[in-house]
Design an enzyme around this catalytic site. Structure first.
Site, PDB file in Angstrom:
ATOM      1  CD  GLU A   1      -3.360  -0.512   2.485  1.00  0.00           C
ATOM      2  OE1 GLU A   1      -3.399   0.477   2.795  1.00  0.00           O
ATOM      3  OE2 GLU A   1      -2.868  -1.844   2.911  1.00  0.00           O
TER       4      GLU A   1
ATOM      5  CG  ASP B   1      -1.688  -2.191   5.645  1.00  0.00           C
ATOM      6  OD1 ASP B   1      -0.418  -1.906   5.019  1.00  0.00           O
ATOM      7  OD2 ASP B   1      -2.191  -1.000   5.701  1.00  0.00           O
TER       8      ASP B   1
ATOM      9  CG  ASP C   1      -6.474  -3.683   7.335  1.00  0.00           C
ATOM     10  OD1 ASP C   1      -6.552  -3.800   6.572  1.00  0.00           O
ATOM     11  OD2 ASP C   1      -6.722  -2.524   8.529  1.00  0.00           O
TER      12      ASP C   1
ATOM     13  CD  GLU D   1      -9.405   0.669   4.634  1.00  0.00           C
ATOM     14  OE1 GLU D   1      -9.594   2.025   3.853  1.00  0.00           O
ATOM     15  OE2 GLU D   1      -9.392   1.202   5.975  1.00  0.00           O
TER      16      GLU D   1
ATOM     17  CE1 TYR E   1      -1.838  -2.474   9.199  1.00  0.00           C
ATOM     18  CE2 TYR E   1      -3.940  -3.701  10.266  1.00  0.00           C
ATOM     19  CZ  TYR E   1      -3.544  -3.287   9.274  1.00  0.00           C
ATOM     20  OH  TYR E   1      -4.129  -2.259   8.712  1.00  0.00           O
TER      21      TYR E   1
ATOM     22  NE  ARG F   1      -5.628   1.582  10.688  1.00  0.00           N
ATOM     23  CZ  ARG F   1      -4.976   2.353   9.391  1.00  0.00           C
ATOM     24  NH1 ARG F   1      -4.401   1.586   8.733  1.00  0.00           N
ATOM     25  NH2 ARG F   1      -4.659   3.448   9.232  1.00  0.00           N
TER      26      ARG F   1
ATOM     27  CG  HIS G   1      -4.668  -8.713  13.033  1.00  0.00           C
ATOM     28  ND1 HIS G   1      -4.088  -9.082  11.687  1.00  0.00           N
ATOM     29  CD2 HIS G   1      -5.238  -7.191  12.739  1.00  0.00           C
ATOM     30  CE1 HIS G   1      -4.580  -8.764  10.612  1.00  0.00           C
ATOM     31  NE2 HIS G   1      -5.168  -7.936  11.587  1.00  0.00           N
TER      32      HIS G   1
END
Length: 692
Positions: free
Chosen positions: A10, A83, A85, A87, A301, A303, A347
């Site tokens: 990203e 990433d 997740d 998204e 990570y 989030r 996570h």
């Protein structure tokens, strides 16, 4: 030259780090976030056709997409490493669509931390794109679009242009407004406390009035206080009737989740949620270190809603703690962690990628704020793996004629995890040592100090407490808190007064309309249930079209009613009490995007406007002619300047108090300090007592 494997991530910062780890057979480039999204100019969702989304390439991303396609054609194999997740999974899916890749082609790579071993291991185990994760993200995006693009035009038409509404932001606004209503309704109740000072031998100590004959007394007024105090003979000694000694063990807090990191960074470091997430992103994506280490991701990570820690990280922490602090500081117990209800647990908790990389060892490579956040994350993680702190506590009951006082003391016996980290509340605690009191000892009363108090209304939300409330109510997810809080401020639905949120008139108008016509949008339980359904889509237990349909169908009915019944809201202009200096017509107070301002009543014929300023009753210390007025900077920070600007350029971030320093004649200012405010001389050679 042989074809290389292409890796798409990203962010450019992450691309450089990962390419170094993977070596010369890999080329890593960045999509720079999303490449496709719903169009901004239209709804982009076909409600009649199973809510089919109409995705288009994001404007301005043409060169990036062209580069992705060019590199993909040359590559031996393409890996998608967005990433880890929902998204990130959706971004990987959109990229695979643009590059015409097979979503089941074992080309998705995920890692929770950007370290050499973790990244290399991830490329040994590529998987298919997880369409359940993609569908959960699509459902959220489509629902948010349906709500936002349906309600916002009504608000533009009926209230004011530029307004918006959304699922999570409407709940956040409602929380702030409901708290304000509680504060306004609150009726203070009187209560009293009585502090006392006693002497035991040569030692003095403090105690508080408890009650009579073992029962706690309710001290509602001064009469109740005096009635008890009259039973005391100050000339006679009091007896220590009971002494309770206990050893209390206090365990460390769990490692950070996204929510708890945002809260603690706001309380301890005064960081806004957006700033915390920006710094955490930088620490996760990689910092260039010296000593041949190159660029390294310093944290896992950021989030996450899980408190779980990997067994490898636990073992490393135990080894570090024993070497650095000694065996007695290492907790050998298996720590049971309980996640927040509804946590996805995808996570680990937020922790340093290597516990051996201490904050001090990397400080020179970090900015001041990066270091402060890394130090917070590292310390909290290490503390979570350490033994509890041990406190010796003493409670002594002091009695005469049936009237009882109680004295509490505590002494830190063993610091345990507090050697490394103290939470915000623990930072304020102090040891309170009592004399060596025994049952039957006699003590004398020196003085009593009755004090009147009134119960306080609930506190307004700060960024930290608003994040906590959203999480506790199951509204939103870790990635949504920062943008949600940012949005309600940008729309001027709420404003910050110090560290506390206050609703604006505009925010109250929008909230009342949504509450009346779209009750489900601001129903916390309804919205929390939807979050649970999105989680069920993620694990394959729910169909995303069905979930969207169940939500949208009743909403559509409310929408039709609202369009017919909502009457145009007139935000009336208030008379300003001054005349326009351009044309002489009366000025009025208008509501703008950034708050209230003065405008000419002849607008649009006369476009004169003025910022609303507030006099503080102090003559300018520079020109001695103008008044000092309170102004706001572009970043909404309060400062003080002369009303005669630009003829006088006096300006100060601190509030002048209208007096001069008795030492050097410089003007004095009021300054915020820990515990209250203080009057100081800017030259630094004079200060007055803190005003609580």
């Amino acid at each position: 030259m042989p074809a290389k494997n292409l890796v798409i991530v990203e962010s450019p910062a992450k691309a450089k780090t990962i390419e170094k780890y993977l070596g010369r057979n890999y080329h890593v480039i960045a999509s720079i976030g999303h490449v496709r999204d719903l169009p901004k100019s239209q709804m982009g969702v076909d409600v009649e056709n199973n809510y089919e989304p109409k995705y288009i390439s994001i404007r301005g991303k043409g060169p990036v997409i062209k580069d992705l396609k060019k590199e993909a054609k040359k590559a031996k194999k393409v890996f998608l490493a967005a990433d880890p997740d929902r998204e990130g999974e959706a971004i990987a899916w959109h990229v695979s669509h643009l590059l015409d890749l097979d979503p089941k082609g074992k080309n998705r790579v995920v890692f929770n931390e950007i370290t050499k071993d973790t990244v290399k291991q991830a490329f040994k185990e590529p998987r298919d794109i997880n369409m359940d994760l993609v569908d959960a993200q699509q459902a959220r995006r489509i629902l948010d679009r349906l709500v936002g693009y349906s309600i916002s035009p009504i608000l533009w038409q009926k209230v004011k242009k530029g307004l918006s509404a959304g699922r999570v932001q409407s709940i956040a606004l409602k929380l702030v407004i409901d708290r304000e209503k509680e504060i306004k309704k609150f009726t203070p109740e009187e209560y009293w406390t009585v502090d006392a000072q006693f002497t035991h031998g040569k030692s003095k100590f403090e105690a508080k009035l408890y009650g009579e004959k073992g029962k706690k007394s309710s001290l509602d007024n001064n009469d109740a206080v005096q009635k008890i105090l009259k039973k005391i003979d100050k000339k006679k000694n009091f007896e220590i009737s009971d002494v309770q000694k206990k050893e209390r063990r206090r365990s460390a807090a769990d490692p950070f989740t996204t929510s708890s990191l945002q809260q603690e960074a706001n309380r301890k470091l005064n960081f806004k949620t957006r700033k915390t997430m920006m710094l955490a992103q930088q620490l996760y994506e990689g910092i260039k270190l010296g000593k041949g280490e190159g660029t390294v991701g310093l944290i896992t990570y950021m989030r996450t809603d899980s408190k779980r820690i990997s067994s490898v990280a636990k073992a490393d922490a135990a080894s570090f703690i024993v070497d650095e602090y000694g065996e007695k500081y290492s907790s050998h117990k298996v720590r049971k962690v309980k996640n927040q209800e509804g946590a996805q647990d995808a996570h680990e908790a937020i922790r340093p990628s290597s516990v051996f990389r201490t904050p001090e060892s990397v400080e020179e490579y970090l900015s001041k704020d990066q270091f402060r956040l890394y130090n917070l994350i590292w310390s909290r993680f290490v503390a979570s793996q350490m033994t509890p702190a041990v406190l010796d506590t003493v409670t002594a009951t002091i009695e005469q004629n049936g009237v009882q006082f109680r004295a509490n003391g505590s002494q830190l016996k063993f610091d345990g995890y507090q050697r490394v980290y103290k939470s915000t509340n623990e930072d304020k605690e102090k040891n309170k040592k009592l004399p060596n009191l025994k049952t039957g000892d006699l003590v004398s009363l020196n003085k009593t100090n009755p004090e009147q108090h009134f119960t306080q209304p609930p506190a307004r939300y700060s960024e930290a407490s608003l994040v906590k409330a959203l999480e506790e109510n199951g509204v939103g997810r870790p990635s949504t808190y920062a943008p949600t809080i940012d949005t309600i401020q940008r729309r001027y639905y709420v404003k910050l007064n110090g560290k506390s949120f206050e609703p604006t008139e505009l925010g109250e108008i929008v909230d009342s309309l949504i509450e009346e016509y779209f009750p489900d949008i601001v129903n916390i339980e309804f919205t929390a249930k939807l979050e649970d359904q999105l989680d069920e889509i993620e694990i394959g237990d729910e169909n995303w079209v069905k979930v969207v349909d169940e939500y949208y169908k009743p909403f559509e009915k409310e929408l039709n009613v609202a369009e017919k019944e909502i009457e145009k809201v007139q935000i009336k202009d208030e008379p300003a009490g001054i005349d326009c200096e351009v044309c002489g017509a009366p000025m009025v107070i208008k509501m703008g995007r950034y708050g209230k301002f003065y405008a000419c009543s002849r607008f649009p014929d006369c476009r004169n406007t003025l910022a609303i300023t507030k006099e503080i009753g102090v003559i300018c210390p520079k020109c001695h002619e103008g008044q000092v007025i309170e102004r706001k900077s572009k970043r909404n920070r309060i400062f003080y300047g002369c009303s005669r600007y630009p003829d006088c350029d006096f300006v100060d971030w601190n509030k002048p108090v209208g007096r001069d320093c008795p030492k050097d004649g410089h003007y004095l200012v009021e300054k915020k300090v820990k515990g209250g405010r203080q009057v100081v001389c800017p030259n630094g050679d004079y200060e007055e007592t803190v005003q609580k």
